[in-house]
Design a protein around this motif. Structure first.
Motif, PDB file in Angstrom:
ATOM      1  N   ALA A 168       0.823  -1.208   0.000  1.00  0.00           N
ATOM      2  CA  ALA A 168       0.000   0.000   0.000  1.00  0.00           C
ATOM      3  C   ALA A 168       0.857   1.257   0.000  1.00  0.00           C
ATOM      4  O   ALA A 168       0.554   2.229  -0.705  1.00  0.00           O
ATOM      5  CB  ALA A 168      -0.933  -0.012   1.213  1.00  0.00           C
ATOM      6  N   VAL A 169       1.944   1.250   0.775  1.00  0.00           N
ATOM      7  CA  VAL A 169       2.826   2.421   0.823  1.00  0.00           C
ATOM      8  C   VAL A 169       3.503   2.628  -0.530  1.00  0.00           C
ATOM      9  O   VAL A 169       3.626   3.763  -1.015  1.00  0.00           O
ATOM     10  CB  VAL A 169       3.870   2.266   1.954  1.00  0.00           C
TER      11      VAL A 169
ATOM     12  N   LEU B 283       1.461   8.478   3.197  1.00  0.00           N
ATOM     13  CA  LEU B 283       0.835   7.636   4.223  1.00  0.00           C
ATOM     14  C   LEU B 283      -0.683   7.839   4.284  1.00  0.00           C
ATOM     15  O   LEU B 283      -1.430   6.909   4.604  1.00  0.00           O
ATOM     16  CB  LEU B 283       1.460   7.920   5.591  1.00  0.00           C
ATOM     17  N   THR B 284      -1.136   9.053   3.978  1.00  0.00           N
ATOM     18  CA  THR B 284      -2.580   9.294   4.001  1.00  0.00           C
ATOM     19  C   THR B 284      -3.284   8.443   2.940  1.00  0.00           C
ATOM     20  O   THR B 284      -4.309   7.800   3.208  1.00  0.00           O
ATOM     21  CB  THR B 284      -2.881  10.784   3.753  1.00  0.00           C
TER      22      THR B 284
ATOM     23  N   LEU C  99      -5.826   0.847   2.796  1.00  0.00           N
ATOM     24  CA  LEU C  99      -5.904  -0.245   3.776  1.00  0.00           C
ATOM     25  C   LEU C  99      -7.149  -0.161   4.645  1.00  0.00           C
ATOM     26  O   LEU C  99      -7.433  -1.086   5.409  1.00  0.00           O
ATOM     27  CB  LEU C  99      -4.655  -0.227   4.662  1.00  0.00           C
ATOM     28  N   GLY C 100      -7.867   0.971   4.580  1.00  0.00           N
ATOM     29  CA  GLY C 100      -9.067   1.123   5.392  1.00  0.00           C
ATOM     30  C   GLY C 100      -8.778   1.422   6.848  1.00  0.00           C
ATOM     31  O   GLY C 100      -9.578   1.053   7.725  1.00  0.00           O
ATOM     32  N   VAL C 101      -7.653   2.080   7.127  1.00  0.00           N
ATOM     33  CA  VAL C 101      -7.291   2.465   8.491  1.00  0.00           C
ATOM     34  C   VAL C 101      -6.996   3.960   8.506  1.00  0.00           C
ATOM     35  O   VAL C 101      -6.952   4.611   7.461  1.00  0.00           O
ATOM     36  CB  VAL C 101      -6.061   1.671   8.994  1.00  0.00           C
TER      37      VAL C 101
END
Length: 560
Positions: free
Chosen positions: A526-527, A534-535, A541-543
């Protein structure tokens, strides 16, 4: 969407279970059967052929009535503490869930205490209307008898009184939609024997009378109908054009066929000739747009030897070759101004002059012209003579584009399969339901000619003895199908995405699953995909961003 909410609310997907070991399909407590729509359509046709229209309608309606009552019982069990109207709405979803029709309640006035009811429902994608058109073409009567029976049986169970639905509009007779109205039987003011369809009938004692009736009806229809021959269609647009052509066939009147490229204007012209008093004389066709302007006059009127350099022999033009028969001028709107003048003179005098000749020759020709050009616009722009237009347009016939007569597509497709199968030395068992749906969904800019090309390709690619499938039709790739459903390992049915996820999780568990390692890999992926933002990575990731930053810090500490 309300549709999805109801399906999820009543857990319909999980209630449909497939037990492949025992050969059962269950919807709640009811055993279900999965039929090929084509096979059931063939049975439906046999009912009409063997019992006659009236008794077949009754059988289908009563069968649907029983099915509707069963689904109403299931709906009551599913609804539990719901109010009656919410429970009642399960019916349309069950109907769609079973693949029969997409029903939308347009109006429903219900008093559960008094038992009064008035309802209006619109149907889309009725399997019964589609099947009826495939087997019988567009007719004069509505077609969705089993579906009307279902609505009547379903509603009667809920209201605890006899509710009768009647189909007011139907795509099976050329209407733009299927539309039904329901109310208590005594509230209808029937002026026919419609209610008789709900009563069982003793077929055996009336079979002989039925046979006599069918024979008489067949004889009457044969006497009344004009054979269409190679012209295929039963939609209202087709029938209107065909009726006009039929009335003109035996007369000498000039006919102007109007319509887009590929609608079949030459087929109509040939039919006119074959059903005229000139059928044993020549039919000569010329595409005026395909011949250069400096040659069109010689093609139409002929050439006398020595008329121009290279004219070493005299030869007749199309008018002389068609003498006594029919001349079809396709794309007449593309004629040059000089050719228009000469054509007008021929129509006025019945005489032609070959190019380079001063002798006139009498011709007796029935003229059929065709164009996809708006001739009145061409007149306003000075590209077409008004006096010639009025000579040609004595009897105009407009042939509608295929997108406006989609009810003809199953009939045309079947005729084209029959036409091309012998060419490719194959026996083809028709077209699959999925392929037919794709054909009906097309916009058809190329009209019947485009359909013909697709069917010929389909016949070429289909397996001998098989059916034409979706992938056989479209050279540029088949249209994307709508999301379907798959059977899970435990006998549940769910959407294809969820089924794929389930297979992935099974495979991971079978390999010796390491949860920490997989979480770490997902975070890293994801990164990377978010290019270090990070946003954005947290959103993937849904966090929250804070949760992701904390996880990354933990992973960094663990690796030190």
């Amino acid at each position: 969407m309300q549709h999805e909410k109801l399906i999820e609310q009543f857990n319909l997907r999980s209630r449909l279970r497939f037990n492949l070991d025992s050969g059962h399909i269950w919807l709640g407590e009811n055993r279900m059967l999965m039929f090929h729509a084509q096979a059931f359509g063939a049975l439906r046709k046999e009912l009409f052929d063997s019992l006659g229209a009236k008794r077949a309608k009754g059988v289908l309606l009563r069968m649907g009535f029983a099915s509707g009552r069963h689904d109403a019982e299931l709906a009551c069990k599913l609804s539990n503490q719901l109010n009656p109207y919410d429970a009642f709405q399960i019916g349309p979803e069950l109907h769609a869930f079973e693949g029969l029709v997409k029903a939308t309640i347009l109006d429903a006035k219900i008093d559960w205490e008094a038992g009064t009811f008035f309802g209006e429902v619109e149907w889309q994608n009725s399997w019964e209307a589609e099947s009826h058109i495939q087997h019988f073409g567009v007719g004069e009567d509505v077609a969705c008898w089993s579906l009307v029976g279902y609505a009547s049986g379903y509603t009667s169970y809920f209201l605890k009184r006899f509710i009768v639905f009647r189909e007011m509009e139907c795509t099976g007779r050329g209407d733009p939609r299927c539309f039904i109205v329901g109310k208590p039987a005594e509230a209808w003011n029937f002026d026919d024997d419609y209610l008789d369809y709900f009563q069982p009938d003793n077929v055996e004692c009336k079979l002989r009378q039925l046979q006599d009736d069918v024979k008489q009806l067949t004889a009457t229809l044969s006497a009344q109908q004009t054979p269409a021959g190679r012209l295929v269609g039963s939609s209202p647009g087709f029938r209107a054009a065909f009726e006009l052509v039929s009335k003109a066939a035996k007369s000498p009147i000039s006919v102007l066929l109007l319509g887009e490229t590929g609608v079949g204007k030459e087929m109509f012209a040939r039919w006119l000739h074959e059903h005229s008093d000139r059928a044993d004389q020549p039919f000569v066709a010329i595409n005026c747009a395909a011949i250069p302007h400096d040659l069109i006059e010689s093609e139409l009127f002929g050439v006398q030897k020595g008329a121009y350099t290279g004219a070493q022999h005299s030869r007749p033009g199309r008018f002389e070759r068609a003498n006594g028969g029919t001349l079809f001028l396709d794309e007449v709107g593309d004629l040059s101004p000089a050719a228009q003048v000469k054509l007008l003179r021929v129509l006025q005098t019945g005489e032609i002059e070959r190019l380079g000749d001063d002798q006139t020759r009498k011709v007796n020709v029935r003229l059929v012209a065709a164009t996809n050009v708006n001739l009145q616009t061409a007149i306003a722009e000075g590209r077409f003579r008004a006096d010639l237009y009025y000579r040609l347009a004595t009897y105009p016939v407009t042939i509608p584009p295929l997108r406006e007569r989609k009810a003809d597509i199953p009939l045309l497709a079947a005729a084209l399969v029959e036409k091309y199968a012998p060419t490719y030395h194959k026996k083809i068992e028709g077209i699959t339901d999925r392929a037919m749906q794709a054909l009906l969904a097309q916009d058809w800019p190329g009209n019947v000619r485009e359909l013909e090309n697709l069917i010929e390709r389909g016949v070429l690619l289909a397996q001998p003895g098989g059916q034409i499938e979706l992938e056989h039709l479209f050279a540029a790739g088949a249209p994307e199908p709508q999301n379907g459903v798959e059977i899970g390992r435990e006998g549940f049915i769910g959407d294809a995405v969820e089924a794929n996820r389930g297979r992935l999780y099974d495979a991971l568990l079978n390999e010796g699953f390491d949860l920490e390692a997989h979480e770490r890999r997902l975070v890293e992926l994801a990164v990377r995909r978010a290019n270090g933002n990070l946003t954005h990575a947290a959103r993937l990731l849904g966090v929250t961003r804070r949760q992701l930053a904390y996880r990354l810090k933990q992973d960094a500490n663990a690796s030190e």
